[in-house]
Design an enzyme around this catalytic site. Structure first.
Site, short mmCIF file in Angstrom:
data_model
loop_
_atom_site.label_atom_id
_atom_site.label_comp_id
_atom_site.label_asym_id
_atom_site.label_seq_id
_atom_site.Cartn_x
_atom_site.Cartn_y
_atom_site.Cartn_z
N CYS A 273 28.23 41.96 40.56
CA CYS A 273 27.82 43.34 40.88
C CYS A 273 26.34 43.63 40.66
O CYS A 273 25.62 43.92 41.61
CB CYS A 273 28.66 44.31 40.05
N1 LIG Z 1 34.09 41.83 39.56
C1 LIG Z 1 33.78 43.05 39.17
O1 LIG Z 1 33.57 43.29 37.99
C2 LIG Z 1 33.68 44.20 40.16
C3 LIG Z 1 33.60 45.50 39.65
C4 LIG Z 1 33.51 46.56 40.53
C5 LIG Z 1 33.46 46.32 41.90
N2 LIG Z 1 33.52 45.04 42.37
C6 LIG Z 1 33.50 44.86 43.83
O2 LIG Z 1 34.82 44.59 44.27
C7 LIG Z 1 34.81 43.67 45.35
C8 LIG Z 1 35.66 42.46 45.02
O3 LIG Z 1 35.07 41.80 43.91
P1 LIG Z 1 35.88 40.78 43.02
O4 LIG Z 1 35.07 40.57 41.78
O5 LIG Z 1 37.30 41.19 42.88
O6 LIG Z 1 35.78 39.48 43.93
P2 LIG Z 1 36.68 38.15 43.78
O7 LIG Z 1 35.92 37.08 44.43
O8 LIG Z 1 37.11 37.98 42.35
O9 LIG Z 1 37.98 38.51 44.61
C9 LIG Z 1 37.99 38.67 45.98
C10 LIG Z 1 39.23 37.98 46.53
O10 LIG Z 1 39.30 38.24 47.92
C11 LIG Z 1 39.82 37.08 48.54
N3 LIG Z 1 39.49 37.15 49.96
C12 LIG Z 1 38.33 36.88 50.57
N4 LIG Z 1 38.44 37.13 51.89
C13 LIG Z 1 39.69 37.58 52.10
C14 LIG Z 1 40.41 38.01 53.23
N5 LIG Z 1 39.84 38.05 54.45
N6 LIG Z 1 41.68 38.39 53.09
C15 LIG Z 1 42.27 38.36 51.87
N7 LIG Z 1 41.65 37.98 50.74
C16 LIG Z 1 40.37 37.59 50.87
C17 LIG Z 1 39.19 35.93 47.79
O11 LIG Z 1 39.92 34.75 47.95
C18 LIG Z 1 39.23 36.46 46.36
O12 LIG Z 1 40.40 36.09 45.68
C19 LIG Z 1 33.35 43.36 45.61
O13 LIG Z 1 32.85 44.23 46.59
C20 LIG Z 1 32.68 43.68 44.29
O14 LIG Z 1 31.33 44.04 44.45
C21 LIG Z 1 33.66 43.98 41.53
#
Ligand SMILES: NC(=O)c1ccc[n+]([C@@H]2O[C@H](COP(=O)([O-])OP(=O)(O)OC[C@H]3O[C@@H](n4cnc5c(N)ncnc54)[C@H](O)[C@@H]3O)[C@@H](O)[C@H]2O)c1
Length: 445
Positions: A273
């Site tokens: 992030c």
């Molecule tokens: N990690 C954090 O602390 C956090 C906090 C707030 C917001 N976010 C935001 O949330 C979003 C997700 O982040 P995250 O940390 O969960 O990422 P992540 O990589 O942990 O999880 C994303 C998941 O989506 C899956 N994926 C990718 N393409 C896909 C598709 N087409 N269909 C289905 N699944 C698919 C991946 O395999 C993965 O498991 C991002 O935009 C991030 O900026 C993250």
């Protein structure tokens, strides 16, 4: 009215919730819905994750396997790679990654792919919510036209909203259920339905007038953090130049009960992030001819912190008539923050890269990270992978320098200070007492 029908389904917990992307954000979210009595389907492209969930196992630090297993056994939670099941969902929440391209422009490919899957299997009456962090305008400029192209009309055929995710992995105090949720729809009906949905799983929902406001609020939160950490990092360098202990200064300033919020310096910023999100905002601003200077400056300060840490280690080794070239350097903690296993954008990767480029023999200990690979786009080198080393007395003794990059709780820092000859502490991990009794030379950020 589809809003009324959806609200009825939600209030009776009969709405089926689909979550696309079961990572750090999606898995805690879907489990929370299931624990509150909803049936939910998780959509993933990673088959390992769907099989782990089906077997009742969690792979995310804040979600217990006990809860995953409970939801699966009760028939509330299923995970699949079959996107045709999207048609069975009343609500679809998108939680896919939003990385940057090498040029530091937003990489929208994951959102576009998820949007295309929804478009393919959409049926009338669905509420679609984007949770992935992104620039203001994504929900109404990118997603809304995709669904309208399919022949559905907003409010009549579908509802659409943005609700930013604020989860803080590894934070035991604040988890999905007690972090207030901001909700902004592309229509009033969308806002109301999405607010009601989140009201089922979180204590406080704050609605705003549009999806764009919600998108901008999330970016402001994380840009605020990146800029303040940048200032803390600059203060650390400044204090070092003046021979003052930075951490003591921050702790003193933090006693002011108003008008000051403590941010701490460190070896750089990491995670999915804080290093990325400000670029989403500055990229969008540039489309409108606006140059966001605070963001650029913070980026410059934060991204060069690994170089500064290497400089501290180099100077300290030099004082003992040693060069980085040929020195044995132990990195303590490689995850981007305390007590979690997330390596994304971790500054430790850049520090290892820089030290290896200078000829050091670098190894690491991290109780949460068994292996580190260097094929990431954001590291300068593409060296051999490293594997976690047991923190034995000999390992500490034999190291010319120990660099504390992440202050994981299970590490015994007293022992490190007893046995090491030189410790570079970038996290204020060593207490005053530990430092007082230490035989090691200690260099603090
Ligand atoms: N990690 C954090 O602390 C956090 C906090 C707030 C917001 N976010 C935001 O949330 C979003 C997700 O982040 P995250 O940390 O969960 O990422 P992540 O990589 O942990 O999880 C994303 C998941 O989506 C899956 N994926 C990718 N393409 C896909 C598709 N087409 N269909 C289905 N699944 C698919 C991946 O395999 C993965 O498991 C991002 O935009 C991030 O900026 C993250």
């Amino acid at each position: 009215m589809i809003k009324d029908e959806l609200q009825q389904l939600i209030s009776e917990k009969k709405a089926t919730i689909g979550v696309i992307g079961l990572g750090y954000v999606g898995l805690p979210l879907i489990v929370e819905f299931c624990l509150k009595g909803f049936n939910a389907v998780g959509f993933e492209v990673d088959e390992h994750k769907t099989s782990e969930i089906s077997a009742g196992r969690s792979y995310i630090v804040d979600v217990t396997s006990e809860n995953v297993a409970k939801c699966v056994i009760e028939g509330k939670l299923t995970a699949t790679t079959d996107f045709s099941q999207l048609a069975n969902c009343d609500v679809i929440i998108i939680c896919v990654p939003t990385p940057l391209r090498k040029t530091k422009d937003p990489d929208m490919s994951y959102i576009l792919t998820a949007g295309a899957e929804i478009q393919k299997y959409m049926r009338p009456g669905q509420l679609i919510i984007l949770e992935s962090t992104t620039y203001p305008g994504t929900t109404d400029e990118v997603l809304q036209p995709m669904f309208e192209e399919k022949g559905f009309k907003l409010d009549e055929g579908f509802l659409l909203a943005f609700s930013p995710e604020r989860v803080d992995p590894g934070n035991p105090q604040f988890q999905t259920h007690n972090i207030p949720k901001v909700v902004g729809g592309v229509s009033d009906d969308s806002t109301e339905a999405a607010a009601m949905l989140y009201g089922q799983i979180v204590g406080q929902v704050h609605t705003v007038s549009s999806a764009r406001v919600a998108e901008a609020a999330k970016l402001w939160e994380n840009t605020f953090r990146a800029i303040n950490i940048g200032m803390a990092n600059e203060m650390a360098k400044l204090c070092n130049a003046l021979g003052i202990d930075t951490w003591e200064v921050v702790r003193a300033a933090a006693t002011k009960p108003f008008g000051f919020m403590a941010f701490y310096p460190g070896p750089g910023i990491g995670g999915h992030c804080i290093p990325l999100d400000p670029h989403y905002l500055s990229w969008k601003a540039r489309q409108h001819g606006f140059d966001s200077q605070f963001i650029s400056l913070a980026e410059q300060v934060n991204s060069t912190m690994p170089n500064y840490v290497v400089e501290l280690a180099t100077t300290a080794l030099n004082d003992s008539k040693k060069s980085v070239n040929g020195s044995k350097i132990l990195i303590l903690g490689v995850a981007y923050k305390k007590d979690i296993d997330d390596m994304r954008e971790s500054p430790a990767l850049s520090i290892i890269d820089l030290l290896r480029a200078d000829g050091a023999d670098v190894y690491y200990h991290d109780p949460f990270v068994p292996e580190v690979t260097f094929d990431h786009a954001y590291t300068i080198g593409a060296g051999d992978p490293l594997y976690n080393k047991e923190l034995t007395d000999d390992l500490i003794r034999e190291s010319d320098c120990v660099i504390i990059c992440t202050e994981h709780t299970p590490v015994d820092y007293n022992r490190v200070c007893e046995l090491a000859s030189l410790v570079v502490d970038t996290r204020d991990a060593l207490s005053v007492e530990t430092r007082g009794e230490s035989k090691a030379r200690i260099v603090r950020l």
